[in-house]
Design an enzyme around this catalytic site. Structure first.
Site, PDB file in Angstrom:
ATOM      1  CB  SER A 134      65.312  74.780  18.746  1.00 58.27           C
ATOM      2  OG  SER A 134      66.086  74.904  17.557  1.00 58.27           O
ATOM      3  CG  HIS A 142      66.209  70.309  19.674  1.00 64.05           C
ATOM      4  ND1 HIS A 142      65.964  68.950  19.745  1.00 64.05           N
ATOM      5  CD2 HIS A 142      65.948  70.686  18.406  1.00 64.05           C
ATOM      6  CE1 HIS A 142      65.543  68.531  18.558  1.00 64.05           C
ATOM      7  NE2 HIS A 142      65.524  69.559  17.734  1.00 64.05           N
ATOM      8  CG  ASP A 184      66.570  72.037  15.247  1.00 61.06           C
ATOM      9  OD1 ASP A 184      65.962  72.895  15.911  1.00 61.06           O
ATOM     10  OD2 ASP A 184      66.203  70.847  15.178  1.00 61.06           O
ATOM     11  CG  MET A 209      68.469  72.153   9.560  1.00 63.78           C
ATOM     12  SD  MET A 209      67.482  73.662   9.340  1.00 63.78           S
ATOM     13  CE  MET A 209      66.368  73.489  10.735  1.00 63.78           C
ATOM     14  CG  HIS A 221      66.206  67.173  14.836  1.00 62.52           C
ATOM     15  ND1 HIS A 221      65.227  68.127  14.658  1.00 62.52           N
ATOM     16  CD2 HIS A 221      65.934  66.189  13.954  1.00 62.52           C
ATOM     17  CE1 HIS A 221      64.394  67.724  13.706  1.00 62.52           C
ATOM     18  NE2 HIS A 221      64.805  66.563  13.264  1.00 62.52           N
ATOM     19  CG  MET A 230      66.137  67.986  10.523  1.00 58.53           C
ATOM     20  SD  MET A 230      65.441  69.600  10.902  1.00 58.53           S
ATOM     21  CE  MET A 230      66.568  70.113  12.203  1.00 58.53           C
ATOM     22  CG  MET A 276      60.034  66.439  12.448  1.00 57.49           C
ATOM     23  SD  MET A 276      60.962  67.481  13.582  1.00 57.49           S
ATOM     24  CE  MET A 276      60.788  69.096  12.795  1.00 57.49           C
ATOM     25  CG  ASP A 332      61.792  70.257  16.426  1.00 56.24           C
ATOM     26  OD1 ASP A 332      62.869  69.752  16.051  1.00 56.24           O
ATOM     27  OD2 ASP A 332      61.563  71.478  16.363  1.00 56.24           O
TER      28      ASP A 332
HETATM   29  C1  DX5 Z   1      62.853  72.275  12.062  1.00 61.76           C
HETATM   30  C2  DX5 Z   1      63.414  72.866  13.311  1.00 61.76           C
HETATM   31  C3  DX5 Z   1      62.442  73.864  13.966  1.00 61.76           C
HETATM   32  C4  DX5 Z   1      62.981  74.389  15.271  1.00 61.76           C
HETATM   33  C5  DX5 Z   1      61.896  74.948  16.166  1.00 61.76           C
HETATM   34  O1  DX5 Z   1      62.516  73.235  11.166  1.00 61.76           O
HETATM   35  O2  DX5 Z   1      63.643  71.788  14.164  1.00 61.76           O
HETATM   36  O3  DX5 Z   1      61.233  73.207  14.161  1.00 61.76           O
HETATM   37  O4  DX5 Z   1      63.543  73.390  15.987  1.00 61.76           O
HETATM   38  O5  DX5 Z   1      61.375  76.019  15.550  1.00 61.76           O
HETATM   39  P1  DX5 Z   1      60.279  76.963  16.267  1.00 61.76           P
HETATM   40  O6  DX5 Z   1      60.190  76.578  17.721  1.00 61.76           O
HETATM   41  O7  DX5 Z   1      60.802  78.338  16.100  1.00 61.76           O
HETATM   42  O8  DX5 Z   1      59.009  76.675  15.547  1.00 61.76           O
HETATM   43 ZN    ZN Z   2      64.745  69.806  15.840  1.00 62.96          ZN
END
Ligand code: DX5
Ligand code: ZN
Length: 225
Positions: free
Chosen positions: A12, A37, A39, A41, A70, A72, A141, A180
């Site tokens: 990520s 990946h 993320d 947000m 992804h 969110m 998740m 994830d």
């Molecule tokens: C959602 C994100 C995190 C990230 C991974 O909060 O999607 O989960 O990808 O975070 P780590 O691997 O640092 O827990």
């Molecule tokens: Zn993610």
């Protein structure tokens, strides 16, 4: 196209050094990552704000590996075309978000991308049943989304991974099961044992002194290999 039994490591980029993003993408690929990946947000669906389609477009030319976006976001459908145009290879949206899930998944597929459906730890597996015949990936998740570095929520999420694998096999489907959040070498073994094959990890990989070794171990390889 890798099958749903192939272990896939998807670092990520949330945990990368964004001041050197081009180098970080190169470093991630050279370390043996399978996917990148991303993320996304929106600060509404989750408490945090990360990046948007422009960041994906900036990363695209420097990555040969697939971009696994992804979203969110509360309204992923409103931004879908921008992420498609930015060069994402796969787009995953949340079942909890405010959109027509079936329509969004169909639009992602119609654009030639892999489509994924994500569910949060508090969301029961039953919530995604209506769409399991039209996805390429199910993202379970393993933390409450919004921030990296959180603890793996084993009790709340592993039964769902196992239920997803059972459902997939009972219905002769072939989608990836991605996890994830809090994924490291130890929790990846637990998630894989329940049926996950795509491991998203930020902290455990970008925080590792040797990312290649960390990926190899997460892939199930021995340290000396
Ligand atoms: C959602 C994100 C995190 C990230 C991974 O909060 O999607 O989960 O990808 O975070 P780590 O691997 O640092 O827990
Ligand atoms: Zn993610």
């Amino acid at each position: 196209m890798s099958d749903c039994n192939t272990r896939i490591i998807a670092p990520s980029i949330l945990a990368a050094d964004w001041s050197r993003i081009r180098d970080e993408v190169t470093r991630t690929e050279n370390a043996g990552a399978d996917w990148l990946h991303l993320d996304v947000m929106d600060g509404h669906f989750v408490e945090n704000v990360s990046f948007g389609p422009q960041f994906v477009a900036a990363v695209r030319p420097h990555a040969a590996i697939p971009l696994d976006a992804h979203l969110m976001m509360t309204h992923p459908d409103r931004y879908l075309d921008r992420f498609i145009d930015a060069g994402a290879d796969r787009i995953t949206v949340h079942v909890e978000a405010d959109h027509d899930v079936g329509e969004t998944l169909a639009r992602i597929r119609a654009a030639g991308l892999g489509c994924g459906l994500a569910l949060n730890p508090a969301t029961p597996f039953e919530a995604v049943l209506p769409w399991l015949d039209r996805i390429d990936l199910l993202l379970v998740m393993t933390v409450v989304p919004g921030f990296g570095g959180q603890a793996f929520m084993e009790e709340e999420t592993m039964p769902k991974v196992a239920a997803a694998r059972a459902y997939r096999e009972d219905h002769d489907l072939a989608w990836h099961i991605e996890v994830d959040g809090g994924i490291d070498q130890r929790t990846a073994v637990i998630a894989a044992a329940h049926g996950a094959n795509v491991m998203v990890a930020g902290t455990a990989l970008y925080g590792a002194p040797d990312m290649a070794q960390a990926i190899l171990k997460m892939r199930g390889g021995s340290p000396g290999e």
